[in-house]
Design an enzyme around this catalytic site. Structure first.
Site, mmCIF file in Angstrom:
data_model
loop_
_atom_site.group_PDB
_atom_site.id
_atom_site.type_symbol
_atom_site.label_atom_id
_atom_site.label_comp_id
_atom_site.label_asym_id
_atom_site.label_seq_id
_atom_site.Cartn_x
_atom_site.Cartn_y
_atom_site.Cartn_z
ATOM 1 N N ASP A 1 -36.874 -32.542 -141.135
ATOM 2 C CA ASP A 1 -36.936 -33.534 -140.055
ATOM 3 C C ASP A 1 -36.434 -34.878 -140.575
ATOM 4 O OD1 ASP A 1 -37.679 -34.696 -137.592
ATOM 5 O OD2 ASP A 1 -39.605 -35.321 -138.425
ATOM 6 N N GLU B 1 -46.168 -34.829 -128.182
ATOM 7 C CA GLU B 1 -45.073 -34.368 -129.041
ATOM 8 C C GLU B 1 -45.572 -33.496 -130.184
ATOM 9 O OE1 GLU B 1 -42.848 -37.578 -130.768
ATOM 10 O OE2 GLU B 1 -41.337 -36.242 -131.648
ATOM 11 N N LYS C 1 -45.102 -31.012 -133.647
ATOM 12 C CA LYS C 1 -44.320 -31.071 -134.888
ATOM 13 C C LYS C 1 -44.778 -29.993 -135.855
ATOM 14 C CE LYS C 1 -42.752 -34.333 -138.365
ATOM 15 N NZ LYS C 1 -42.543 -35.729 -138.697
ATOM 16 N N TRP D 1 -47.531 -39.078 -130.356
ATOM 17 C CA TRP D 1 -47.282 -38.270 -131.547
ATOM 18 C C TRP D 1 -48.237 -38.736 -132.643
ATOM 19 C CZ3 TRP D 1 -45.615 -39.897 -136.487
ATOM 20 C CH2 TRP D 1 -45.560 -38.841 -137.428
ATOM 21 N N ASP E 1 -34.168 -36.967 -139.408
ATOM 22 C CA ASP E 1 -33.837 -38.020 -138.453
ATOM 23 C C ASP E 1 -32.479 -38.659 -138.716
ATOM 24 O OD1 ASP E 1 -36.225 -38.295 -136.566
ATOM 25 O OD2 ASP E 1 -37.200 -38.241 -138.516
ATOM 26 N N ASP F 1 -34.234 -40.195 -131.052
ATOM 27 C CA ASP F 1 -35.237 -40.445 -132.096
ATOM 28 C C ASP F 1 -34.651 -40.153 -133.474
ATOM 29 O OD1 ASP F 1 -37.444 -40.840 -133.645
ATOM 30 O OD2 ASP F 1 -38.534 -39.065 -132.978
ATOM 31 N N ASP G 1 -38.837 -32.541 -129.858
ATOM 32 C CA ASP G 1 -38.017 -33.294 -130.813
ATOM 33 C C ASP G 1 -37.171 -32.285 -131.581
ATOM 34 O OD1 ASP G 1 -37.255 -34.440 -133.409
ATOM 35 O OD2 ASP G 1 -38.482 -36.160 -132.861
ATOM 36 N N HIS H 1 -38.286 -30.982 -135.095
ATOM 37 C CA HIS H 1 -39.683 -30.609 -135.334
ATOM 38 C C HIS H 1 -39.976 -29.117 -135.369
ATOM 39 C CE1 HIS H 1 -41.523 -34.778 -134.262
ATOM 40 N NE2 HIS H 1 -40.579 -34.834 -135.178
ATOM 41 N N HIS I 1 -36.718 -35.743 -127.543
ATOM 42 C CA HIS I 1 -36.396 -36.645 -128.634
ATOM 43 C C HIS I 1 -35.154 -36.074 -129.292
ATOM 44 C CE1 HIS I 1 -40.195 -39.211 -129.597
ATOM 45 N NE2 HIS I 1 -39.666 -39.473 -128.431
HETATM 46 C C1 RNT Z 1 -42.190 -38.264 -135.828
HETATM 47 C C2 RNT Z 1 -41.884 -38.182 -134.377
HETATM 48 C C3 RNT Z 1 -42.039 -39.459 -133.606
HETATM 49 C C4 RNT Z 1 -41.488 -40.658 -134.359
HETATM 50 C C5 RNT Z 1 -41.571 -41.943 -133.587
HETATM 51 C C6 RNT Z 1 -41.296 -43.114 -134.454
HETATM 52 O O1 RNT Z 1 -41.830 -37.148 -136.512
HETATM 53 O O2 RNT Z 1 -40.600 -37.679 -134.189
HETATM 54 O O3 RNT Z 1 -41.462 -39.324 -132.368
HETATM 55 O O4 RNT Z 1 -40.181 -40.448 -134.775
HETATM 56 O O5 RNT Z 1 -42.784 -42.009 -132.970
HETATM 57 ZN ZN ZN Z 2 -39.870 -37.633 -132.163
#
Ligand code: RNT
Ligand code: ZN
Length: 438
Positions: free
Chosen positions: A298, A230, A232, A189, A300, A331, A263, A266, A290
């Site tokens: 995003d 990955e 985003k 990523w 998290d 994640d 993810d 994302h 993820h």
């Molecule tokens: C970032 C991505 C990625 C990170 C990690 C820490 O938006 O989701 O996967 O969260 O690499």
């Molecule tokens: Zn991620």
């Protein structure tokens, strides 16, 4: 604390209730125990890593927020926290490590020079704890990432540095997979993008393709190592354009036959990754999920047992590809609550969602659907929501020697009192009170 007798009685009733729908609860538990989840190391220290003592590494468009005391400051502390978390989660799982968590033994080494030796203590530790490992190059929180560009940087020297980092990480990932006897997924990523409207959307993507192709040039046996990319939509400070968008990486992964990482945070706010799983599996060799939770963006947040998590788990189970083509990882990074609890909550929630998905009478549902009997399908879906899956969960935990119900939380409180509260709170940024004790 659930009484043992209550737990067993509840389980017997659940067995009976699910049998009415043709579901064998004991067989379901046997499948559940074969599904590993990759635990993300970065929840333990707010994406800090161990390149420099006391480094605050969040950056590159991601941001941990909160100042709950007791975060891991050293590799030993992080390992101890992970061991604690995993002891409260049933089953055998994996560790997902970022390159910035290397063990350089006091002699700092730049990202393009890392080698297996810098991760050997992690591999040994994983082996001792019966964990598989997954890996991530760290394309952020570094002076050469300060412009917001890594693999897409217009300066060839900077771009080369990051390509070298990627190549080094693949070799390390392969060593992890080889030594642990289970393929390591190394996930790429990059944050690269623009805050404001770019004049050239193609240039960075052309450079990214060239960088990735060079990074992936060395063939590695898929039995020890798999590459994932990955996508985003945006990052903080990269709101207008990210080079590695959804369409970009879907195209890249399909054309190069790489794993695609989805993810949950994302995409556009109403766009769900659960809907994407079956399409991606048509054309990519595999998927890395993820599992995260966006709140407005995003953000998290810790994974909850919500509708989208259930939908993700159902899509994974219904695909029949969990054993060989879908890799599950968490994640998120929430620094506002006990970080070990944050791990346990997310791990247990994903396992609960998988259990609920496995308990579906999928044959009956598909039959109704194929007969165009959508009324039956709807009635069944609704009825299933009320079945006693939690009794199966508690029994499963007890069988695996893990605290059922909420008893795991007592363990966390004790660990906080005994271990986390002894850590210097200065670097956690706070004078905050520890969690309420009763
Ligand atoms: C970032 C991505 C990625 C990170 C990690 C820490 O938006 O989701 O996967 O969260 O690499
Ligand atoms: Zn991620």
């Amino acid at each position: 604390m659930i009484k043992e007798q209550t737990l067993i009685q509840a389980y017997r009733i659940a067995q009976e209730r699910y049998a009415e729908f043709g579901v064998d609860v004991d067989a379901v538990m046997k499948v559940l125990e074969t599904i590993p989840i990759s635990l993300h190391c970065w929840q333990g220290d707010d994406v800090g890593g161990f390149e420099k003592v006391g480094a605050e590494l969040s950056g590159g468009g991601i941001q941990a927020t909160g100042n709950y005391p007791g975060k891991a400051r050293t590799i030993d502390e992080l390992r101890s926290d992970i061991e604690k978390a995993l002891s409260l989660v049933p089953g055998h799982h994996r560790l997902n490590l970022h390159a910035c968590y290397l063990d350089h033994g006091g002699k700092s080494v730049d990202r393009n020079e890392i080698q297996v030796c810098h991760f050997q203590s992690w591999i040994d530790w994983a082996k001792a704890n019966r964990l598989g490992m997954d890996f991530n190059p760290t394309f952020f929180s570094h002076p050469l990432a300060a412009d917001g560009f890594t693999l897409t940087h217009p300066d060839p020297a900077v771009r080369n540095f990051w390509i070298e980092h990627g190549i080094a990480c693949r070799r390390i990932g392969a060593a992890m997979g080889r030594q642990l006897g289970t393929p390591t997924v190394t996930n790429v990523w990059i944050p690269d993008g623009y805050k404001d409207t770019p004049a050239d959307r193609s240039g960075p993507r052309e450079r990214l393709t060239d960088s990735l192709d060079r990074m992936f040039a060395e063939p590695i046996d898929p039995r020890v190592h798999l590459d994932a990319v990955e996508a985003k939509l945006f990052g903080i400070g990269m709101e207008s354009y990210t080079a590695g968008s959804a369409e970009y990486y879907l195209g890249y992964a399909v054309s190069r036959q790489k794993l695609l990482t989805l993810d949950a945070g994302h995409y556009h706010p109403t766009e769900m990754i659960s809907e994407k799983i079956s399409s991606v599996l048509m054309f990519c060799p595999g998927l890395l999920l993820h599992v995260s939770r966006p709140v407005r963006w995003d953000s998290d947040h810790v994974v909850l047992l919500d509708d989208e998590l259930l939908a993700i788990a159902k899509e994974c189970v219904r695909s029949g590809k969990l054993a060989d083509r879908i890799h599950l990882g968490l994640d998120y990074f929430d620094a506002s609550i006990n970080r070990v609890a944050a791990w346990v909550i997310g791990m247990r929630n994903l396992l609960k969602a998988l259990l609920i998905a496995l308990l579906e009478p999928i044959g009956t549902l598909r039959d109704a659907e194929n007969r165009m009997d959508f009324t039956h399908r709807l009635v069944l879906f609704e009825e299933l929501k009320g079945l006693p899956w939690a009794a199966v969960w508690d029994y499963y935990c007890a069988q695996k020697g893990v605290a059922p119900g909420m008893a795991w939380f007592d363990e966390i409180r004790r660990y906080e009192e005994r271990v986390l509260s002894q850590r210097d709170s200065a670097c956690a940024g706070g004078t905050r009170e520890l969690m309420h004790k009763d």
